[in-house]
Structures are given as C-alpha cells and as structure tokens.
Scaffold this motif. Structure first.
Motif, PDB file in Angstrom:
ATOM      1  N   GLU A 284      30.099  -4.425  -2.306  1.00 47.02           N
ATOM      2  CA  GLU A 284      29.615  -5.707  -1.784  1.00 47.02           C
ATOM      3  C   GLU A 284      28.131  -5.912  -2.080  1.00 47.02           C
ATOM      4  N   LEU A 285      27.354  -4.842  -1.972  1.00 41.28           N
ATOM      5  CA  LEU A 285      25.905  -4.944  -2.203  1.00 41.28           C
ATOM      6  C   LEU A 285      25.524  -4.675  -3.649  1.00 41.28           C
ATOM      7  N   LYS A 286      26.534  -4.396  -4.474  1.00 39.73           N
ATOM      8  CA  LYS A 286      26.313  -4.109  -5.897  1.00 39.73           C
ATOM      9  C   LYS A 286      25.310  -2.969  -6.089  1.00 39.73           C
ATOM     10  N   LEU A 287      25.476  -1.922  -5.297  1.00 41.64           N
ATOM     11  CA  LEU A 287      24.616  -0.744  -5.399  1.00 41.64           C
ATOM     12  C   LEU A 287      25.217   0.217  -6.411  1.00 41.64           C
ATOM     13  N   GLU A 288      24.508   0.436  -7.476  1.00 41.82           N
ATOM     14  CA  GLU A 288      24.986   1.334  -8.515  1.00 41.82           C
ATOM     15  C   GLU A 288      24.284   2.677  -8.409  1.00 41.82           C
ATOM     16  N   LYS A 289      25.065   3.705  -8.309  1.00 43.94           N
ATOM     17  CA  LYS A 289      24.583   5.087  -8.257  1.00 43.94           C
ATOM     18  C   LYS A 289      23.455   5.302  -7.244  1.00 43.94           C
ATOM     19  N   PRO A 290      23.695   4.966  -5.981  1.00 42.14           N
ATOM     20  CA  PRO A 290      22.685   5.255  -4.970  1.00 42.14           C
ATOM     21  C   PRO A 290      22.679   6.747  -4.630  1.00 42.14           C
ATOM     22  N   VAL A 291      21.628   7.160  -3.970  1.00 48.69           N
ATOM     23  CA  VAL A 291      21.605   8.462  -3.322  1.00 48.69           C
ATOM     24  C   VAL A 291      22.287   8.249  -1.975  1.00 48.69           C
ATOM     25  N   LEU A 292      23.230   9.111  -1.630  1.00 45.30           N
ATOM     26  CA  LEU A 292      23.874   9.037  -0.323  1.00 45.30           C
ATOM     27  C   LEU A 292      23.320  10.156   0.540  1.00 45.30           C
ATOM     28  N   MET A 293      22.895   9.801   1.735  1.00 46.09           N
ATOM     29  CA  MET A 293      22.334  10.774   2.668  1.00 46.09           C
ATOM     30  C   MET A 293      23.109  10.662   3.970  1.00 46.09           C
ATOM     31  N   GLY A 294      23.618  11.789   4.455  1.00 42.60           N
ATOM     32  CA  GLY A 294      24.439  11.732   5.653  1.00 42.60           C
ATOM     33  C   GLY A 294      24.127  12.827   6.644  1.00 42.60           C
TER      34      GLY A 294
ATOM     35  N   MET B  62      25.095  -3.139   8.436  1.00 43.90           N
ATOM     36  CA  MET B  62      24.237  -2.612   7.401  1.00 43.90           C
ATOM     37  C   MET B  62      22.808  -3.040   7.691  1.00 43.90           C
ATOM     38  N   LEU B  63      21.912  -2.074   7.643  1.00 43.63           N
ATOM     39  CA  LEU B  63      20.490  -2.343   7.800  1.00 43.63           C
ATOM     40  C   LEU B  63      19.776  -2.010   6.508  1.00 43.63           C
ATOM     41  N   GLU B  64      18.740  -2.779   6.192  1.00 39.22           N
ATOM     42  CA  GLU B  64      17.893  -2.496   5.035  1.00 39.22           C
ATOM     43  C   GLU B  64      16.446  -2.536   5.486  1.00 39.22           C
ATOM     44  N   TRP B  65      15.631  -1.693   4.870  1.00 41.96           N
ATOM     45  CA  TRP B  65      14.215  -1.611   5.221  1.00 41.96           C
ATOM     46  C   TRP B  65      13.307  -2.016   4.061  1.00 41.96           C
ATOM     47  N   GLY B  66      13.862  -2.627   3.027  1.00 45.37           N
ATOM     48  CA  GLY B  66      13.055  -3.015   1.873  1.00 45.37           C
ATOM     49  C   GLY B  66      12.782  -1.821   0.985  1.00 45.37           C
ATOM     50  N   GLY B  67      11.648  -1.794   0.361  1.00 45.92           N
ATOM     51  CA  GLY B  67      11.291  -0.691  -0.500  1.00 45.92           C
ATOM     52  C   GLY B  67      11.616  -0.977  -1.945  1.00 45.92           C
ATOM     53  N   LYS B  68      11.374   0.018  -2.763  1.00 45.79           N
ATOM     54  CA  LYS B  68      11.601  -0.132  -4.192  1.00 45.79           C
ATOM     55  C   LYS B  68      12.256   1.130  -4.726  1.00 45.79           C
ATOM     56  N   GLY B  69      12.796   1.017  -5.904  1.00 50.79           N
ATOM     57  CA  GLY B  69      13.430   2.180  -6.506  1.00 50.79           C
ATOM     58  C   GLY B  69      14.905   2.267  -6.175  1.00 50.79           C
ATOM     59  N   ARG B  70      15.456   3.424  -6.494  1.00 49.59           N
ATOM     60  CA  ARG B  70      16.885   3.662  -6.294  1.00 49.59           C
ATOM     61  C   ARG B  70      17.250   3.514  -4.821  1.00 49.59           C
ATOM     62  N   PRO B  71      18.380   2.884  -4.520  1.00 47.09           N
ATOM     63  CA  PRO B  71      18.828   2.776  -3.138  1.00 47.09           C
ATOM     64  C   PRO B  71      19.210   4.145  -2.567  1.00 47.09           C
ATOM     65  N   VAL B  72      18.910   4.327  -1.293  1.00 46.81           N
ATOM     66  CA  VAL B  72      19.360   5.488  -0.529  1.00 46.81           C
ATOM     67  C   VAL B  72      20.200   4.926   0.606  1.00 46.81           C
ATOM     68  N   VAL B  73      21.475   5.278   0.621  1.00 42.94           N
ATOM     69  CA  VAL B  73      22.384   4.803   1.654  1.00 42.94           C
ATOM     70  C   VAL B  73      22.519   5.903   2.698  1.00 42.94           C
ATOM     71  N   LEU B  74      22.110   5.590   3.911  1.00 43.73           N
ATOM     72  CA  LEU B  74      22.092   6.541   5.019  1.00 43.73           C
ATOM     73  C   LEU B  74      23.354   6.377   5.859  1.00 43.73           C
ATOM     74  N   LEU B  75      24.055   7.479   6.062  1.00 40.31           N
ATOM     75  CA  LEU B  75      25.274   7.485   6.874  1.00 40.31           C
ATOM     76  C   LEU B  75      25.025   8.305   8.125  1.00 40.31           C
ATOM     77  N   THR B  76      25.565   7.854   9.227  1.00 38.93           N
ATOM     78  CA  THR B  76      25.307   8.496  10.515  1.00 38.93           C
ATOM     79  C   THR B  76      26.452   9.406  10.944  1.00 38.93           C
ATOM     80  N   LYS B  77      26.160  10.183  11.953  1.00 38.28           N
ATOM     81  CA  LYS B  77      27.237  10.954  12.571  1.00 38.28           C
ATOM     82  C   LYS B  77      28.060  10.022  13.450  1.00 38.28           C
ATOM     83  N   SER B  78      29.181  10.498  13.888  1.00 39.20           N
ATOM     84  CA  SER B  78      30.063   9.712  14.737  1.00 39.20           C
ATOM     85  C   SER B  78      29.346   9.298  16.012  1.00 39.20           C
ATOM     86  N   GLY B  79      29.516   8.037  16.381  1.00 43.50           N
ATOM     87  CA  GLY B  79      28.944   7.538  17.618  1.00 43.50           C
ATOM     88  C   GLY B  79      27.572   6.903  17.474  1.00 43.50           C
ATOM     89  N   ASN B  80      26.893   7.102  16.343  1.00 46.63           N
ATOM     90  CA  ASN B  80      25.578   6.500  16.124  1.00 46.63           C
ATOM     91  C   ASN B  80      25.705   5.208  15.336  1.00 46.63           C
TER      92      ASN B  80
END
Length: 114
Positions: A70-80, A1-19
């Motif tokens: 684990e990260l206690k992320l409630e209602k994030p935006v999921l981007m894949g 898991m990587l995080e880049w800081g920031g503020k506001g609602r979490p955006v969880v980025l999912l990759t394609k296979s192999g990345n």
C-alpha cells in the motif's frame, strides 16, 4: 501506521503483542537523519481492526506485506520487538526480495546476559 518523516531507506518498526506503533514515539525520531521510520500497529491492538480471527503468524506476515504494498515501500529495513521477531524471520525467509535487512530488538525467547 505512523510515520516520522526522515530521509533514506524506510525502516518499518513492528511491535510486540499488545503494543501500538506509538511505543516507538521516542525512538523513531532518532532515526530520521538517516532513515525514514514508520511503525505498524498490528491487528487487535489500539485503533487497528479487531477481527475475531486472523492472528496466526502467517496472517500477520501478510498484513505487513499489505502495508508495504500500500505504501509502495521497496526493500525496507524491518525492525521488530519481541514476538515481531518471528514475523520478521518468516517474512524474510518467504519473501527475501522484499526486505533489505532485519533488526531484532529483544526477540521472543532471547536471553538477557549480565
């Protein structure tokens, strides 16, 4: 898991296979002024575990839910990207109360126009 800081609602980025999550190293920082981007490296890729089994769509969805818990992320935006689109759809349809929104980046089976 990587995080880049920031503020506001979490955006969880999912990759394609192999990345790995590092595929978003240039993109994610652009979100930090209004969101908190983080990215998951799925099982079998990069430094993540490489079990012999557990690569079904359902298992990958469970992995994402585990990270959210684990990260206690409630209602994030999921981007894949690519095949992660299938995981987004399944996760949101089975657990609609766990996500705020879905963003699909060239989902598997998408068609380019132009």
């Amino acid at each position: 898991m990587l995080e880049w800081g920031g503020k506001g609602r979490p955006v969880v980025l999912l990759t394609k296979s192999g990345n790995t999550a590092h595929v978003y190293d240039d993109f994610a920082p652009k979100l930090t002024s209004f969101r908190h981007p983080c990215a998951i490296t799925r099982r079998g890729c990069g430094a993540s575990s490489h079990p012999d089994s557990g690569y079904t769509e359902q298992r990958l969805v469970e992995d994402v839910l585990h990270v959210l818990d684990e990260l206690k992320l409630e209602k994030p935006v999921l981007m894949g990207h690519s095949m992660a689109g299938e995981e987004l759809t399944r996760l949101a349809s089975e657990h609609p109360n766990r996500v705020a929104a879905l963003v699909y980046l060239e989902p598997l089976g998408s068609r380019r126009w132009g």
